[in-house]
Design a protein around this motif. Structure first.
Motif, short mmCIF file in Angstrom:
data_model
loop_
_atom_site.label_atom_id
_atom_site.label_comp_id
_atom_site.label_asym_id
_atom_site.label_seq_id
_atom_site.Cartn_x
_atom_site.Cartn_y
_atom_site.Cartn_z
N ARG A 108 0.83 -1.21 0.00
CA ARG A 108 0.00 0.00 0.00
C ARG A 108 0.87 1.26 0.00
NH1 ARG A 108 -1.50 -0.15 6.47
NH2 ARG A 108 0.67 -0.45 7.04
N LEU A 109 0.20 2.37 -0.27
CA LEU A 109 0.87 3.66 -0.23
C LEU A 109 0.59 4.27 1.14
CD1 LEU A 109 2.45 5.34 -2.36
CD2 LEU A 109 0.31 6.56 -2.81
N VAL A 110 1.64 4.55 1.90
CA VAL A 110 1.44 5.08 3.25
C VAL A 110 2.41 6.23 3.52
CG1 VAL A 110 0.64 2.90 4.23
CG2 VAL A 110 3.09 3.43 4.19
N PRO A 111 2.10 7.07 4.50
CA PRO A 111 3.07 8.07 4.93
C PRO A 111 4.26 7.36 5.54
CG PRO A 111 0.87 8.51 5.82
CD PRO A 111 0.83 7.15 5.24
N CYS A 117 11.90 8.00 6.03
CA CYS A 117 12.16 9.27 5.35
C CYS A 117 13.66 9.57 5.36
CB CYS A 117 11.42 10.41 6.04
SG CYS A 117 9.66 10.48 5.65
N SER A 126 6.52 12.32 3.67
CA SER A 126 6.41 11.82 2.31
C SER A 126 5.64 10.50 2.30
CB SER A 126 7.80 11.56 1.72
OG SER A 126 8.55 12.75 1.69
N LYS A 127 5.05 10.21 1.16
CA LYS A 127 4.41 8.91 1.02
C LYS A 127 5.38 7.93 0.37
CE LYS A 127 -0.48 9.30 1.41
NZ LYS A 127 -1.72 8.63 1.00
N GLN A 130 4.79 0.83 0.60
CA GLN A 130 5.25 -0.09 1.63
C GLN A 130 4.77 -1.50 1.30
OE1 GLN A 130 3.15 -0.62 5.52
NE2 GLN A 130 4.96 0.39 6.33
N ASN A 148 10.34 -0.33 1.43
CA ASN A 148 9.79 1.02 1.29
C ASN A 148 10.35 1.64 0.02
OD1 ASN A 148 8.33 1.69 4.01
ND2 ASN A 148 10.21 0.60 4.57
#
Lengths: 244, 244
Positions: A108-111, A117, A126-127, A130, A148
């Motif tokens: 999925r796309l996560v912060p 980071c 940033s996204k 993951q 990531n």
DNA sequence: GCTCCATTTTGGACTAGACCAGATTGACGA
DNA sequence: TCGTCAATCTGGTCTAGTCCAAAATGGAGC
């Protein structure tokens, strides 16, 4: 390798040696299950606490491992792992005559977390893409990985078949190959999430390997947070050539 | 980093968290001694066995360490160690604001073990210069090393002052500098001899790092068998440049 | 042959002690 | 002041259980 201690080794030592010897002789096959704790404690005529102490020592040595609430098993031989090599997991494991398998837990796309980071040299909040996976060798869960990826380099990746090797996806779909690598190895205890995925007890000894990967253009493309069962690998680093 | 488990964590978990929190807050200084086990078990109103279980978990996490028959202590921060770097132990430790020390336990010419012969690519039953040392950081024994040198390259080395850095001796006395390095990292339990030197309990978790060093002419000059207390280091490998 | 459920087995967690030997410490004497 | 020795403290090891919940098992029913 050194002189034997002359003084008695105690009940725990006796049990340890007895089990180690049986394993060494191959009487208990790799990944084979040991008898129940209660049965073993009867066998060695001791209490379960003492028996468990001996089992814990064997676990620390990497001779046996435990699956949560499932029992004790004989550890197979370690797999050699060179974090600098660009071969992917499946190739590495197969090259050593073992059978690999991969399972995708999440994608999925996560912060990104602060740590991620920093590793990817991205601004705060940033996204990232993951991907959490569990890897097996001969059926046994040995590695929990969190990849990531910098999403800028991998548009549409979440729609693809992630069971495949990421290395192959990178090369085949995006024309990206691995270049320089930086990695860190830290002995730790398994946190709850990793332990669950590995069917291990939380707090089990493990090796954390954090990799930061760059591509052929030296751009940071992703980082991996790997958690290995400590008895499953031997990290082996051979630097092909070194320039001054 | 993940969702907290909703079910009760039990007495061991409670103790673990309480001690971890105290350490995190700096109320217990690095290398400071924890109260006696009996006192702690009273404090947490539990048995010594349960208390020791909690201490073992903290040990596995690397938050505390044990000195044989001497008690439990708070682990200082890990030192970063790059086995590829050519700097010596003292320089590395000092660069990180810590105080190094070295003690020579043994230095002699002995028949090499089979393993060492293989690593050095020497014929069976060759003699090697074996040097055993203990290294400290801020007074704490963290590393037990056995150096095995090919005697052909180091005539008369045993007469020299071995408290000095080997790297310096190599360069200053023999004009030999480190070139290519190969190393292996394996999580193990401490054997009796290493445990004794590190004031640790036999069977304590440790990191074995085996290095094979070559010189500027790519000759194998020595190999090191290193045994690190597992909470003392973080292996960090940065490859300066990689050629295809 | 397959699914579902109740029973049994098993590991996880904990109590309440005991004995021993090495390490520490403090008192005593040179 | 310093070194020695004895008392004490402390960790290392072990006994003999209990209670609980998850996992494995085996049988009943479809």
């Amino acid at each position: 390798m050194s002189d034997a201690p002359s003084r008695s080794i105690g009940a725990v030592g006796t049990i340890r040696q007895a089990l180690a010897e049986q394993i060494g002789q191959g009487l208990l096959p790799p990944n084979g299950k040991l008898p129940a704790e209660r049965r073993l404690s009867e066998l060695f005529d001791t209490t379960r606490i003492t028996l468990r102490e001996a089992l814990s020592q064997l676990e620390a040595e990497g001779l046996i491992y435990r699956e949560e609430r499932r029992g004790w098993f004989v550890s197979p031989a370690r797999v050699r792992y060179n974090p600098l090599a660009r071969t992917h997991f499946h190739a590495m494991v197969e090259a050593q005559g073992r059978t690999p398998a991969t399972e995708v837990l999440q994608a999925r796309l996560v912060p990104a977390s602060g740590e991620v980071c920093a590793l990817l040299a991205l601004p705060a909040l940033s996204k990232v893409i993951q991907i959490r996976r569990v890897r097996r060798i001969d059926g046994r869960q040995v590695l929990y990985v969190e990849h990531n990826l910098n999403p800028a380099y991998f548009p549409g990746l979440l729609e693809l078949d992630l069971t495949r090797s990421l290395t192959e996806l990178y090369a085949g779909e995006y024309g990206i190959r691995y270049g320089r690598v930086r990695f860190e190895i830290t002995p730790i205890a398994l946190a709850a999430d990793a332990a669950l995925a590995l069917r291990a007890a939380a707090g089990s000894p493990a090796l954390q390997i954090t990799r930061v990967n760059r591509d052929q253009l030296d751009r940071i493309i992703d980082c991996d947070l790997e958690y290995w069962r400590h008895d499953a690998i031997q990290v082996s680093v051979e630097v092909p050539e070194q320039t001054e």
